[in-house]
Design a protein around this motif. Structure first.
Motif, PDB file in Angstrom:
ATOM      1  N   THR A 106      30.292 -21.882 -18.558  1.00 32.90           N
ATOM      2  CA  THR A 106      28.962 -20.978 -18.943  1.00 32.90           C
ATOM      3  C   THR A 106      29.317 -19.729 -19.602  1.00 32.90           C
ATOM      4  O   THR A 106      30.804 -19.547 -19.742  1.00 32.90           O
ATOM      5  N   GLU A 108      29.045 -16.862 -19.178  1.00 32.17           N
ATOM      6  CA  GLU A 108      29.443 -15.617 -18.288  1.00 32.17           C
ATOM      7  C   GLU A 108      30.983 -16.047 -17.747  1.00 32.17           C
ATOM      8  O   GLU A 108      31.402 -14.878 -17.451  1.00 32.17           O
ATOM      9  N   GLN A 156      20.634 -19.363  -9.260  1.00 33.97           N
ATOM     10  CA  GLN A 156      21.411 -20.803  -9.684  1.00 33.97           C
ATOM     11  C   GLN A 156      20.885 -21.719 -10.442  1.00 33.97           C
ATOM     12  O   GLN A 156      21.104 -22.506 -11.361  1.00 33.97           O
ATOM     13  N   ASN A 159      18.979 -18.567 -14.451  1.00 35.13           N
ATOM     14  CA  ASN A 159      19.482 -17.174 -14.431  1.00 35.13           C
ATOM     15  C   ASN A 159      18.560 -16.235 -15.355  1.00 35.13           C
ATOM     16  O   ASN A 159      18.533 -15.110 -14.854  1.00 35.13           O
ATOM     17  N   LYS A 176      24.571 -12.217 -13.348  1.00 33.87           N
ATOM     18  CA  LYS A 176      24.677 -13.637 -14.018  1.00 33.87           C
ATOM     19  C   LYS A 176      26.190 -13.817 -13.942  1.00 33.87           C
ATOM     20  O   LYS A 176      26.479 -14.953 -13.736  1.00 33.87           O
ATOM     21  N   ASN A 180      27.181 -17.257 -11.695  1.00 39.14           N
ATOM     22  CA  ASN A 180      27.619 -18.376 -12.351  1.00 39.14           C
ATOM     23  C   ASN A 180      29.270 -18.578 -12.160  1.00 39.14           C
ATOM     24  O   ASN A 180      29.701 -19.759 -12.478  1.00 39.14           O
ATOM     25  N   GLN A 182      32.136 -20.248 -10.166  1.00 42.19           N
ATOM     26  CA  GLN A 182      32.258 -21.275  -9.374  1.00 42.19           C
ATOM     27  C   GLN A 182      33.230 -21.045  -8.192  1.00 42.19           C
ATOM     28  O   GLN A 182      34.486 -20.820  -8.417  1.00 42.19           O
TER      29      GLN A 182
END
Length: 260
Positions: A106, A108, A156, A159, A176, A180, A182
C-alpha cells in the motif's frame, strides 16, 4: 519539506533531463504496469531489474521469482536511489507508485520510505501526506478514536472511512499507516508475530485496557498496537501512558536528521 507532485496519470514521454522511476522485479521482465511503460517508452531493458537504463530507473519490489520482496529489502533499494538522486542533482525523477501494484503493498507502507529524499523527485500525489509531514504525537484522543473494534475492521475494508473521524489530517494519515501495516498472522517479512501480539494484549489487559474477546478480533487489533509500537519505537508501558492520558508520545526523529 515540499516537493513537486504529479497526478498519477499515464505518461509516455518526459522532458530530456527527467527520469521515469518504476517498480521492477529482479528478473527485469517489465511485463505490466509502470514497468511495461518504462520498457516501451523510456528505454528500460529486459533483464535489467535494478538501476538506470535509458531514461528510466528501476527500483526492485519483487525478486527474480516474481515474488513480493520484504519491505526491509525494498527500503535498501530506496536508500540506494536516495543516494543516486543526491549525486545527480541536475536531473529530475518522475516517481511512480512503486510496489503498490503487482507487488501488493500500500501507499501507506511504501511512501514513508522516501522521506528525506532530495528535492529533484516528482512524487505521485498519493505520496504527499507521507513524505511531507512528520508523524503526529500519540495522544489519548487519537488512540481511543482509532482502537475501536468496529473502526479497525471497517478501516481494513475501506480506508476512506478514516477520513470521517474527528482527527487532524496528519492523524488520519497515521491511522492509515497503522491500519495498513501487516502484522497478523504474519508481518510483511513473513515472520509470525502472534506470540508478540499475545504478550502485548496480556500486558494491556493487566492495565485494564480490554480489547474484544473473539480471538481473531483481538489479534487484529493487537497487531495494530504492535504496528504502532514499532512505528514509534516505544513499548507497552509508553502506549499505556498515552492511552490513559499520562503523557503524549513524540514521534521518532527522522533518520536523515540523525547526527553524523
Amino acid at each position: 519539506m515540499t516537493y513537486q507532485y504529479h497526478d498519477e496519470s499515464i505518461v509516455k514521454n518526459l522532458a530530456e533531463h527527467t527520469t521515469f522511476v518504476f517498480g521492477s522485479n529482479m528478473a527485469g521482465e517489465h511485463s505490466s504496469g509502470a514497468a511495461k511503460i518504462a520498457l516501451e517508452n523510456f528505454g528500460a531493458l529486459k533483464g535489467v531489474g535494478r538501476g538506470w537504463s535509458g531514461q528510466s530507473f528501476a527500483i526492485p519490489t519483487m525478486n527474480e521469482h516474481l515474488q513480493q520482496m520484504p519491505l526491509s529489502q525494498i527500503q535498501h533499494y530506496i536508500d540506494d536511489f536516495k543516494i543516486y538522486c543526491k549525486n545527480h542533482p541536475k536531473n529530475k525523477y518522475f516517481l511512480t507508485s512503486i510496489g503498490c501494484g503487482t507487488a501488493g503493498y500500500t501507499v501507506e507502507e511504501i511512501a514513508p520510505m522516501f522521506k528525506g529524499i532530495s528535492h529533484n523527485v516528482i512524487f505521485p500525489a498519493s505520496f504527499r501526506p507521507f513524505v511531507e509531514k512528520t508523524l503526529p504525537k500519540l495522544n489519548q484522543k487519537f488512540l481511543h478514536t482509532l482502537f475501536n473494534e468496529e473502526r479497525i475492521f471497517s478501516a481494513q475494508e475501506d480506508n476512506s472511512m478514516l477520513d470521517q473521524l474527528d482527527l487532524s489530517d496528519n492523524e488520519i494519515s497515521l491511522a492509515k499507516i497503522i491500519v495498513n501495516t501487516q502484522m497478523y498472522p504474519n508481518d510483511s517479512n513473513g515472520r509470525d508475530r502472534s506470540f508478540e501480539i499475545e504478550d502485548i494484549l496480556h500486558n494491556l489487559k493487566a492495565k485494564a485496557i480490554q480489547f474484544p474477546d473473539a480471538l481473531e478480533a483481538r489479534f487484529i487489533i493487537g497487531g495494530a498496537v504492535l504496528a504502532t509500537l514499532e512505528l514509534y519505537n516505544i513499548n507497552e508501558s509508553d502506549f499505556i501512558d498515552a492511552w490513559t492520558g499520562i503523557h503524549e508520545i513524540a514521534p521518532p526523529r527522522p533518520a536523515h536528521k540523525a547526527k553524523k
